[in-house]
Design an enzyme around this catalytic site. Sequence first.
Site, PDB file in Angstrom:
ATOM      1  N   ASN A 185       0.874  -1.172   0.000  1.00  0.00           N
ATOM      2  CA  ASN A 185       0.000   0.000   0.000  1.00  0.00           C
ATOM      3  C   ASN A 185       0.913   1.223   0.000  1.00  0.00           C
ATOM      4  OD1 ASN A 185      -1.762   2.067   0.478  1.00  0.00           O
ATOM      5  ND2 ASN A 185      -2.695   1.171   2.308  1.00  0.00           N
ATOM      6  N   ARG A 228      -2.618  -2.207  -3.324  1.00  0.00           N
ATOM      7  CA  ARG A 228      -3.831  -1.420  -3.116  1.00  0.00           C
ATOM      8  C   ARG A 228      -3.741  -0.229  -4.058  1.00  0.00           C
ATOM      9  NH1 ARG A 228      -5.095   3.191   0.826  1.00  0.00           N
ATOM     10  NH2 ARG A 228      -7.359   3.318   0.680  1.00  0.00           N
ATOM     11  N   HIS A 267     -12.730   3.012   0.343  1.00  0.00           N
ATOM     12  CA  HIS A 267     -12.728   2.035   1.455  1.00  0.00           C
ATOM     13  C   HIS A 267     -13.447   0.747   1.060  1.00  0.00           C
ATOM     14  CE1 HIS A 267     -12.518   5.451   4.712  1.00  0.00           C
ATOM     15  NE2 HIS A 267     -11.307   5.028   4.391  1.00  0.00           N
ATOM     16  N   ARG A 270     -10.984  16.132   7.320  1.00  0.00           N
ATOM     17  CA  ARG A 270     -11.846  16.546   6.196  1.00  0.00           C
ATOM     18  C   ARG A 270     -13.217  16.926   6.725  1.00  0.00           C
ATOM     19  NH1 ARG A 270     -10.578  11.105   3.502  1.00  0.00           N
ATOM     20  NH2 ARG A 270      -8.532  11.426   2.568  1.00  0.00           N
ATOM     21  N   GLU A 305      -7.902  -5.159   5.334  1.00  0.00           N
ATOM     22  CA  GLU A 305      -7.867  -4.929   3.883  1.00  0.00           C
ATOM     23  C   GLU A 305      -6.742  -5.731   3.226  1.00  0.00           C
ATOM     24  OE1 GLU A 305      -8.090  -0.932   5.424  1.00  0.00           O
ATOM     25  OE2 GLU A 305      -8.794  -0.301   3.449  1.00  0.00           O
TER      26      GLU A 305
END
Length: 412
Positions: free
Chosen positions: A21, A100, A189, A250, A395
Amino acid sequence: MTQQKSQSAVPANSNAILVINCGSSSVKFSLIKPQSGETLLSGLAECLLSNDAIITIKQGGNKKSYKLAAPFDHQSALAVLVAQLQQLHLVKDICAIGHRVVHGGETYSQPTLITEQVAQTIAQLAKLAPLHNPANLIGIKACQQAFKKLPQVAVFDTAFHQSMPEKAFIYGLPYSLYQEHDIRRYGFHGTSHYFVAKQAAKLLNKPLAQCNLISAHLGNGCSVTVIKHGKSVDTSMGMTPGEGVMMGTRCGDLDAGIIFHLVENLGYSINDVDKLVNKESGLLGVSGLSNDCRTLENAMLYENNSQAKLALTVFCYRIAKSIASYSASLTQLDGLIFTGGIGENSTWVRAEIVKQLGLLNFYLDADKNQTTRFGASGNIATKDSRPCWVIATNEEWVIAEQSAQLLTNLAQ
Ligand code: ADP
Protein backbone atom coordinates in the site's frame (compact mmCIF):
# COMPACT_ATOMS: atom_id res chain seq x y z
CA MET A 1 -10.72 -6.07 -19.23
CA THR A 2 -8.84 -9.01 -20.73
CA GLN A 3 -6.10 -10.40 -18.55
CA GLN A 4 -2.79 -11.71 -19.84
CA LYS A 5 -2.17 -15.34 -19.07
CA SER A 6 1.57 -15.46 -19.63
CA GLN A 7 2.74 -13.46 -16.55
CA SER A 8 0.38 -15.15 -14.17
CA ALA A 9 1.92 -18.54 -13.54
CA VAL A 10 2.18 -18.97 -9.76
CA PRO A 11 5.55 -20.47 -8.83
CA ALA A 12 5.08 -23.96 -7.40
CA ASN A 13 5.44 -24.25 -3.60
CA SER A 14 5.10 -20.50 -3.09
CA ASN A 15 2.11 -19.55 -1.06
CA ALA A 16 2.21 -15.99 0.18
CA ILE A 17 1.27 -12.63 -1.33
CA LEU A 18 3.26 -9.48 -0.61
CA VAL A 19 0.65 -6.75 -0.16
CA ILE A 20 1.82 -3.21 -0.87
CA ASN A 21 0.00 0.00 0.00
CA CYS A 22 2.06 2.85 -1.34
CA GLY A 23 1.47 6.49 -0.39
CA SER A 24 3.40 9.54 -1.56
CA SER A 25 5.86 9.30 1.35
CA SER A 26 5.15 5.86 2.80
CA VAL A 27 4.92 2.18 1.91
CA LYS A 28 2.91 -0.24 4.07
CA PHE A 29 3.59 -3.88 3.40
CA SER A 30 2.49 -7.31 4.65
CA LEU A 31 3.41 -10.78 3.58
CA ILE A 32 0.20 -12.77 3.94
CA LYS A 33 -0.97 -16.32 3.37
CA PRO A 34 -4.11 -15.74 1.31
CA GLN A 35 -6.13 -18.66 2.59
CA SER A 36 -5.64 -18.28 6.34
CA GLY A 37 -4.83 -14.56 6.49
CA GLU A 38 -1.71 -15.40 8.52
CA THR A 39 0.76 -12.49 8.40
CA LEU A 40 4.33 -13.74 8.01
CA LEU A 41 5.89 -10.27 8.07
CA SER A 42 4.63 -6.71 7.99
CA GLY A 43 5.87 -3.17 8.31
CA LEU A 44 5.97 0.41 7.23
CA ALA A 45 8.46 2.66 5.47
CA GLU A 46 7.73 6.29 6.29
CA CYS A 47 9.08 9.83 5.88
CA LEU A 48 10.27 8.77 2.41
CA LEU A 49 12.01 11.41 0.27
CA SER A 50 13.41 13.01 3.43
CA ASN A 51 16.56 12.42 5.51
CA ASP A 52 14.34 10.90 8.22
CA ALA A 53 13.26 8.03 5.94
CA ILE A 54 12.94 4.89 8.03
CA ILE A 55 11.59 1.38 7.56
CA THR A 56 10.19 -0.77 10.37
CA ILE A 57 9.77 -4.50 9.82
CA LYS A 58 7.82 -6.79 12.15
CA GLN A 59 8.20 -10.54 12.07
CA GLY A 60 6.96 -12.88 14.75
CA GLY A 61 7.48 -10.98 17.99
CA ASN A 62 10.42 -8.99 16.59
CA LYS A 63 10.33 -5.43 15.36
CA LYS A 64 13.35 -3.72 13.81
CA SER A 65 13.80 -0.27 12.28
CA TYR A 66 16.42 0.69 9.70
CA LYS A 67 17.33 4.19 8.51
CA LEU A 68 17.14 4.32 4.74
CA ALA A 69 20.05 5.30 2.51
CA ALA A 70 19.92 8.03 -0.16
CA PRO A 71 17.90 8.67 -2.27
CA PHE A 72 15.50 7.77 0.61
CA ASP A 73 12.79 6.80 -1.87
CA HIS A 74 10.36 3.92 -2.40
CA GLN A 75 13.07 1.91 -4.18
CA SER A 76 15.43 2.37 -1.21
CA ALA A 77 12.69 1.07 1.11
CA LEU A 78 11.94 -1.93 -1.10
CA ALA A 79 15.66 -2.74 -1.34
CA VAL A 80 15.80 -3.06 2.47
CA LEU A 81 12.60 -5.09 2.48
CA VAL A 82 13.91 -7.48 -0.20
CA ALA A 83 17.20 -7.90 1.68
CA GLN A 84 15.28 -8.77 4.87
CA LEU A 85 12.99 -11.17 3.03
CA GLN A 86 16.08 -12.86 1.58
CA GLN A 87 17.77 -13.09 4.95
CA LEU A 88 14.64 -14.63 6.46
CA HIS A 89 14.38 -17.07 3.51
CA LEU A 90 10.91 -15.73 2.72
CA VAL A 91 11.42 -14.66 -0.91
CA LYS A 92 10.75 -18.16 -2.20
CA ASP A 93 7.34 -18.07 -0.50
CA ILE A 94 6.12 -15.05 -2.45
CA CYS A 95 3.95 -15.89 -5.45
CA ALA A 96 2.73 -12.38 -6.32
CA ILE A 97 2.55 -8.75 -5.27
CA GLY A 98 -0.92 -7.34 -4.53
CA HIS A 99 -1.18 -3.57 -4.71
CA ARG A 100 -3.83 -1.42 -3.12
CA VAL A 101 -4.76 1.08 -5.82
CA VAL A 102 -7.11 3.86 -4.76
CA HIS A 103 -8.99 4.77 -7.93
CA GLY A 104 -10.13 2.34 -10.59
CA GLY A 105 -12.79 4.67 -12.03
CA GLU A 106 -15.44 2.81 -14.02
CA THR A 107 -12.75 0.72 -15.72
CA TYR A 108 -11.97 -1.66 -12.88
CA SER A 109 -14.57 -3.43 -10.77
CA GLN A 110 -12.37 -6.50 -10.23
CA PRO A 111 -8.78 -7.26 -9.17
CA THR A 112 -6.62 -6.89 -12.26
CA LEU A 113 -3.26 -8.22 -13.39
CA ILE A 114 -1.01 -5.20 -13.95
CA THR A 115 0.22 -4.96 -17.53
CA GLU A 116 1.79 -1.92 -19.20
CA GLN A 117 -1.66 -0.96 -20.44
CA VAL A 118 -3.23 -1.32 -16.98
CA ALA A 119 -0.46 0.86 -15.51
CA GLN A 120 -1.22 3.49 -18.13
CA THR A 121 -4.93 3.41 -17.29
CA ILE A 122 -4.14 3.79 -13.57
CA ALA A 123 -2.02 6.81 -14.55
CA GLN A 124 -4.91 8.27 -16.58
CA LEU A 125 -7.25 7.76 -13.63
CA ALA A 126 -4.96 10.02 -11.58
CA LYS A 127 -7.18 12.87 -12.81
CA LEU A 128 -9.77 11.48 -10.35
CA ALA A 129 -7.26 10.74 -7.53
CA PRO A 130 -4.31 13.10 -8.03
CA LEU A 131 -2.80 12.40 -4.60
CA HIS A 132 -3.22 8.64 -4.55
CA ASN A 133 -2.92 6.96 -7.97
CA PRO A 134 0.51 8.44 -8.79
CA ALA A 135 1.81 7.19 -5.41
CA ASN A 136 0.31 3.75 -6.06
CA LEU A 137 2.07 3.70 -9.44
CA ILE A 138 5.41 4.52 -7.81
CA GLY A 139 4.93 1.40 -5.66
CA ILE A 140 3.99 -0.69 -8.70
CA LYS A 141 7.06 0.45 -10.66
CA ALA A 142 9.38 -0.07 -7.68
CA CYS A 143 8.00 -3.59 -7.13
CA GLN A 144 8.32 -4.41 -10.83
CA GLN A 145 12.01 -3.55 -10.47
CA ALA A 146 12.49 -5.35 -7.16
CA PHE A 147 10.48 -8.50 -8.03
CA LYS A 148 11.01 -8.81 -11.78
CA LYS A 149 9.62 -12.32 -12.13
CA LEU A 150 6.51 -12.00 -10.01
CA PRO A 151 3.03 -11.10 -11.25
CA GLN A 152 1.64 -7.84 -9.86
CA VAL A 153 -2.07 -7.42 -9.16
CA ALA A 154 -4.04 -4.21 -8.56
CA VAL A 155 -6.94 -4.30 -6.10
CA PHE A 156 -8.96 -1.09 -6.31
CA ASP A 157 -10.47 0.77 -3.37
CA THR A 158 -13.36 1.88 -5.57
CA ALA A 159 -14.11 -1.58 -7.04
CA PHE A 160 -16.65 -2.80 -4.45
CA HIS A 161 -18.81 0.28 -5.10
CA GLN A 162 -19.05 -0.25 -8.85
CA SER A 163 -22.33 -2.07 -8.15
CA MET A 164 -23.98 1.22 -7.09
CA PRO A 165 -27.04 2.04 -9.21
CA GLU A 166 -27.10 5.21 -11.26
CA LYS A 167 -29.49 6.90 -8.81
CA ALA A 168 -26.76 6.62 -6.16
CA PHE A 169 -23.76 7.68 -8.22
CA ILE A 170 -25.10 10.55 -10.33
CA TYR A 171 -24.60 14.07 -8.94
CA GLY A 172 -27.32 16.68 -9.39
CA LEU A 173 -25.11 18.35 -12.00
CA PRO A 174 -25.48 18.54 -15.80
CA TYR A 175 -25.35 14.93 -17.04
CA SER A 176 -22.75 15.89 -19.65
CA LEU A 177 -20.17 16.28 -16.84
CA TYR A 178 -20.57 12.57 -16.16
CA GLN A 179 -20.61 11.60 -19.84
CA GLU A 180 -17.67 13.74 -20.89
CA HIS A 181 -15.56 14.06 -17.75
CA ASP A 182 -16.40 11.02 -15.56
CA ILE A 183 -17.70 13.27 -12.77
CA ARG A 184 -19.80 10.91 -10.65
CA ARG A 185 -19.70 9.31 -7.21
CA TYR A 186 -17.25 6.38 -6.93
CA GLY A 187 -16.81 5.70 -3.20
CA PHE A 188 -13.70 4.43 -1.37
CA HIS A 189 -12.73 2.03 1.45
CA GLY A 190 -14.37 -0.65 -0.72
CA THR A 191 -11.94 -3.39 0.31
CA SER A 192 -12.63 -2.72 3.99
CA HIS A 193 -16.43 -2.59 3.61
CA TYR A 194 -16.30 -5.83 1.61
CA PHE A 195 -14.14 -7.58 4.23
CA VAL A 196 -16.34 -6.68 7.21
CA ALA A 197 -19.52 -7.49 5.26
CA LYS A 198 -18.10 -10.96 4.56
CA GLN A 199 -17.31 -11.40 8.25
CA ALA A 200 -20.84 -10.28 9.21
CA ALA A 201 -22.26 -12.83 6.75
CA LYS A 202 -20.29 -15.53 8.58
CA LEU A 203 -21.70 -14.34 11.91
CA LEU A 204 -25.21 -14.40 10.40
CA ASN A 205 -24.47 -17.86 9.06
CA LYS A 206 -25.75 -17.08 5.59
CA PRO A 207 -24.19 -16.27 2.22
CA LEU A 208 -23.09 -12.66 1.74
CA ALA A 209 -25.44 -12.48 -1.26
CA GLN A 210 -28.36 -12.79 1.18
CA CYS A 211 -27.13 -10.10 3.58
CA ASN A 212 -28.35 -6.50 3.93
CA LEU A 213 -25.96 -4.44 6.01
CA ILE A 214 -24.78 -0.95 6.84
CA SER A 215 -21.05 -0.65 7.45
CA ALA A 216 -19.34 2.34 9.10
CA HIS A 217 -15.58 2.49 8.48
CA LEU A 218 -14.39 5.11 10.97
CA GLY A 219 -10.66 5.81 10.89
CA ASN A 220 -8.81 8.98 9.92
CA GLY A 221 -10.94 8.77 6.77
CA CYS A 222 -14.55 7.78 7.40
CA SER A 223 -17.25 6.34 5.17
CA VAL A 224 -20.59 4.60 5.54
CA THR A 225 -21.75 1.99 3.01
CA VAL A 226 -25.08 0.26 2.50
CA ILE A 227 -24.87 -3.30 1.24
CA LYS A 228 -27.92 -4.92 -0.36
CA HIS A 229 -27.84 -8.64 -1.18
CA GLY A 230 -24.07 -8.54 -0.59
CA LYS A 231 -23.37 -5.64 -2.95
CA SER A 232 -22.61 -1.99 -2.28
CA VAL A 233 -25.62 0.08 -3.37
CA ASP A 234 -24.59 3.42 -1.88
CA THR A 235 -21.71 4.90 0.06
CA SER A 236 -20.96 8.26 1.63
CA MET A 237 -17.71 9.16 -0.16
CA GLY A 238 -18.03 10.49 -3.69
CA MET A 239 -15.83 11.35 -6.63
CA THR A 240 -13.11 11.97 -4.05
CA PRO A 241 -12.80 10.80 -0.43
CA GLY A 242 -13.84 14.32 0.67
CA GLU A 243 -17.60 13.76 0.43
CA GLY A 244 -19.86 12.36 3.12
CA VAL A 245 -19.45 12.27 6.88
CA MET A 246 -17.05 14.44 8.85
CA MET A 247 -13.57 12.89 9.28
CA GLY A 248 -10.28 13.51 11.12
CA THR A 249 -9.24 16.51 9.02
CA ARG A 250 -11.85 16.55 6.20
CA CYS A 251 -15.10 18.42 6.57
CA GLY A 252 -17.25 15.99 4.58
CA ASP A 253 -20.44 17.31 2.95
CA LEU A 254 -20.27 21.07 2.50
CA ASP A 255 -22.50 23.74 0.96
CA ALA A 256 -20.62 24.63 -2.27
CA GLY A 257 -21.63 28.26 -1.63
CA ILE A 258 -19.13 28.36 1.25
CA ILE A 259 -16.31 27.85 -1.24
CA PHE A 260 -17.44 30.84 -3.35
CA HIS A 261 -17.72 32.92 -0.18
CA LEU A 262 -14.22 31.94 0.96
CA VAL A 263 -12.74 32.78 -2.45
CA GLU A 264 -14.74 35.91 -3.29
CA ASN A 265 -15.00 37.56 0.11
CA LEU A 266 -12.32 36.14 2.38
CA GLY A 267 -9.33 36.05 0.04
CA TYR A 268 -8.83 32.28 -0.11
CA SER A 269 -7.11 30.79 -3.15
CA ILE A 270 -8.27 27.43 -4.51
CA ASN A 271 -5.19 25.84 -2.91
CA ASP A 272 -6.13 27.41 0.42
CA VAL A 273 -9.64 25.97 0.14
CA ASP A 274 -8.23 22.55 -0.74
CA LYS A 275 -6.00 22.63 2.35
CA LEU A 276 -8.85 23.93 4.51
CA VAL A 277 -11.42 21.26 3.63
CA ASN A 278 -8.99 18.31 3.46
CA LYS A 279 -6.32 19.03 6.07
CA GLU A 280 -7.67 21.59 8.54
CA SER A 281 -11.31 20.67 9.04
CA GLY A 282 -13.22 17.76 10.56
CA LEU A 283 -12.42 16.77 14.15
CA LEU A 284 -9.28 18.93 14.01
CA GLY A 285 -11.04 22.00 12.66
CA VAL A 286 -14.02 21.96 15.01
CA SER A 287 -12.02 21.07 18.14
CA GLY A 288 -9.05 23.31 17.33
CA LEU A 289 -7.11 20.63 19.20
CA SER A 290 -6.50 17.39 17.28
CA ASN A 291 -7.73 15.07 14.55
CA ASP A 292 -7.11 12.12 16.85
CA CYS A 293 -10.23 10.65 18.43
CA ARG A 294 -8.35 9.43 21.53
CA THR A 295 -6.95 12.88 22.26
CA LEU A 296 -10.39 14.44 21.88
CA GLU A 297 -12.10 11.86 24.09
CA ASN A 298 -9.52 12.40 26.81
CA ALA A 299 -9.88 16.19 26.54
CA MET A 300 -13.69 15.91 26.68
CA LEU A 301 -13.90 13.36 29.48
CA TYR A 302 -11.02 14.41 31.74
CA GLU A 303 -10.47 18.11 30.99
CA ASN A 304 -14.06 19.16 30.30
CA ASN A 305 -12.95 20.57 26.91
CA SER A 306 -16.17 21.81 25.30
CA GLN A 307 -14.70 22.19 21.78
CA ALA A 308 -13.53 18.56 21.84
CA LYS A 309 -17.04 17.56 22.91
CA LEU A 310 -18.60 19.63 20.14
CA ALA A 311 -16.29 18.09 17.50
CA LEU A 312 -17.10 14.54 18.60
CA THR A 313 -20.81 15.31 18.88
CA VAL A 314 -21.01 16.76 15.35
CA PHE A 315 -18.91 13.83 14.08
CA CYS A 316 -21.30 11.27 15.58
CA TYR A 317 -24.49 13.07 14.56
CA ARG A 318 -23.36 13.25 10.95
CA ILE A 319 -22.52 9.55 10.94
CA ALA A 320 -25.85 8.64 12.56
CA LYS A 321 -27.68 10.74 9.92
CA SER A 322 -25.77 8.99 7.15
CA ILE A 323 -26.60 5.54 8.55
CA ALA A 324 -30.27 6.46 8.96
CA SER A 325 -30.45 7.84 5.42
CA TYR A 326 -29.66 4.39 4.05
CA SER A 327 -33.04 3.09 5.17
CA ALA A 328 -34.03 4.56 1.76
CA SER A 329 -31.90 1.89 0.04
CA LEU A 330 -33.16 -1.21 1.86
CA THR A 331 -36.35 -3.07 2.67
CA GLN A 332 -34.57 -5.35 5.14
CA LEU A 333 -31.59 -4.77 7.41
CA ASP A 334 -29.56 -7.52 9.10
CA GLY A 335 -27.30 -5.26 11.12
CA LEU A 336 -24.80 -2.45 11.50
CA ILE A 337 -21.02 -2.87 11.46
CA PHE A 338 -18.40 -0.63 13.10
CA THR A 339 -14.82 -0.88 11.85
CA GLY A 340 -11.65 1.25 11.44
CA GLY A 341 -9.55 2.62 14.32
CA ILE A 342 -12.45 4.62 15.83
CA GLY A 343 -15.19 2.08 15.04
CA GLU A 344 -13.17 -0.77 16.52
CA ASN A 345 -12.09 1.06 19.66
CA SER A 346 -14.17 4.05 20.67
CA THR A 347 -16.88 3.07 23.13
CA TRP A 348 -18.02 6.70 23.39
CA VAL A 349 -18.38 7.26 19.63
CA ARG A 350 -20.30 4.00 19.11
CA ALA A 351 -22.68 4.80 21.99
CA GLU A 352 -23.24 8.36 20.77
CA ILE A 353 -24.02 7.19 17.21
CA VAL A 354 -26.28 4.30 18.15
CA LYS A 355 -28.31 6.30 20.68
CA GLN A 356 -29.56 8.33 17.67
CA LEU A 357 -30.65 5.22 15.76
CA GLY A 358 -33.54 4.04 17.93
CA LEU A 359 -36.01 4.37 15.03
CA LEU A 360 -33.98 1.70 13.19
CA ASN A 361 -34.19 -0.45 16.33
CA PHE A 362 -30.53 -0.27 17.29
CA TYR A 363 -29.73 -0.31 21.02
CA LEU A 364 -26.33 -0.96 22.54
CA ASP A 365 -25.53 -3.17 25.50
CA ALA A 366 -23.33 -0.84 27.57
CA ASP A 367 -21.16 -3.65 28.99
CA LYS A 368 -20.55 -5.30 25.63
CA ASN A 369 -19.80 -1.92 24.09
CA GLN A 370 -17.26 -1.27 26.84
CA THR A 371 -15.47 -4.60 26.53
CA THR A 372 -15.47 -5.05 22.73
CA ARG A 373 -12.40 -3.07 21.68
CA PHE A 374 -8.63 -3.39 21.13
CA GLY A 375 -8.99 -6.17 18.56
CA ALA A 376 -12.06 -7.85 20.06
CA SER A 377 -14.99 -8.46 17.71
CA GLY A 378 -18.64 -9.23 18.34
CA ASN A 379 -22.22 -8.08 18.62
CA ILE A 380 -22.49 -5.17 21.06
CA ALA A 381 -26.27 -4.69 20.78
CA THR A 382 -28.92 -5.67 23.33
CA LYS A 383 -30.97 -8.82 22.79
CA ASP A 384 -33.97 -6.84 21.51
CA SER A 385 -31.92 -4.73 19.10
CA ARG A 386 -30.86 -5.46 15.57
CA PRO A 387 -27.28 -6.77 15.64
CA CYS A 388 -24.53 -4.20 15.83
CA TRP A 389 -21.10 -5.71 15.33
CA VAL A 390 -17.60 -4.49 15.96
CA ILE A 391 -15.41 -6.16 13.32
CA ALA A 392 -11.69 -5.49 12.91
CA THR A 393 -11.01 -4.73 9.28
CA ASN A 394 -8.26 -6.49 7.33
CA GLU A 395 -7.87 -4.93 3.88
CA GLU A 396 -4.48 -6.60 3.40
CA TRP A 397 -6.04 -10.05 3.68
CA VAL A 398 -8.65 -9.19 1.03
CA ILE A 399 -5.91 -7.95 -1.30
CA ALA A 400 -3.91 -11.16 -0.74
CA GLU A 401 -6.98 -13.35 -1.20
CA GLN A 402 -8.19 -11.58 -4.35
CA SER A 403 -4.69 -11.53 -5.90
CA ALA A 404 -4.27 -15.26 -5.32
CA GLN A 405 -7.77 -15.97 -6.65
CA LEU A 406 -7.11 -13.97 -9.82
CA LEU A 407 -3.85 -15.81 -10.47
CA THR A 408 -5.52 -19.17 -9.92
CA ASN A 409 -8.31 -18.22 -12.34
CA LEU A 410 -5.79 -17.03 -14.93
CA ALA A 411 -3.74 -20.20 -14.65
CA GLN A 412 -6.78 -22.38 -15.39
P1 ADP B 1 -6.42 5.26 9.04
O1 ADP B 1 -7.67 5.75 8.39
O2 ADP B 1 -5.26 6.19 8.92
O3 ADP B 1 -6.09 3.80 8.73
P2 ADP B 1 -7.17 4.20 11.64
O4 ADP B 1 -8.20 3.27 11.10
O5 ADP B 1 -5.95 3.63 12.24
O6 ADP B 1 -6.76 5.31 10.59
O7 ADP B 1 -7.91 5.11 12.74
C1 ADP B 1 -7.27 6.14 13.39
C2 ADP B 1 -8.25 6.75 14.39
O8 ADP B 1 -8.62 5.72 15.33
C3 ADP B 1 -7.66 7.90 15.18
O9 ADP B 1 -8.61 8.97 15.27
C4 ADP B 1 -7.47 7.28 16.56
O10 ADP B 1 -7.57 8.24 17.60
C5 ADP B 1 -8.63 6.32 16.62
N1 ADP B 1 -8.42 5.33 17.69
C6 ADP B 1 -7.49 4.38 17.76
N2 ADP B 1 -7.56 3.75 18.97
C7 ADP B 1 -8.55 4.34 19.66
C8 ADP B 1 -9.12 4.18 20.96
N3 ADP B 1 -8.65 3.28 21.81
N4 ADP B 1 -10.14 4.96 21.32
C9 ADP B 1 -10.62 5.91 20.48
N5 ADP B 1 -10.14 6.13 19.25
C10 ADP B 1 -9.12 5.36 18.84
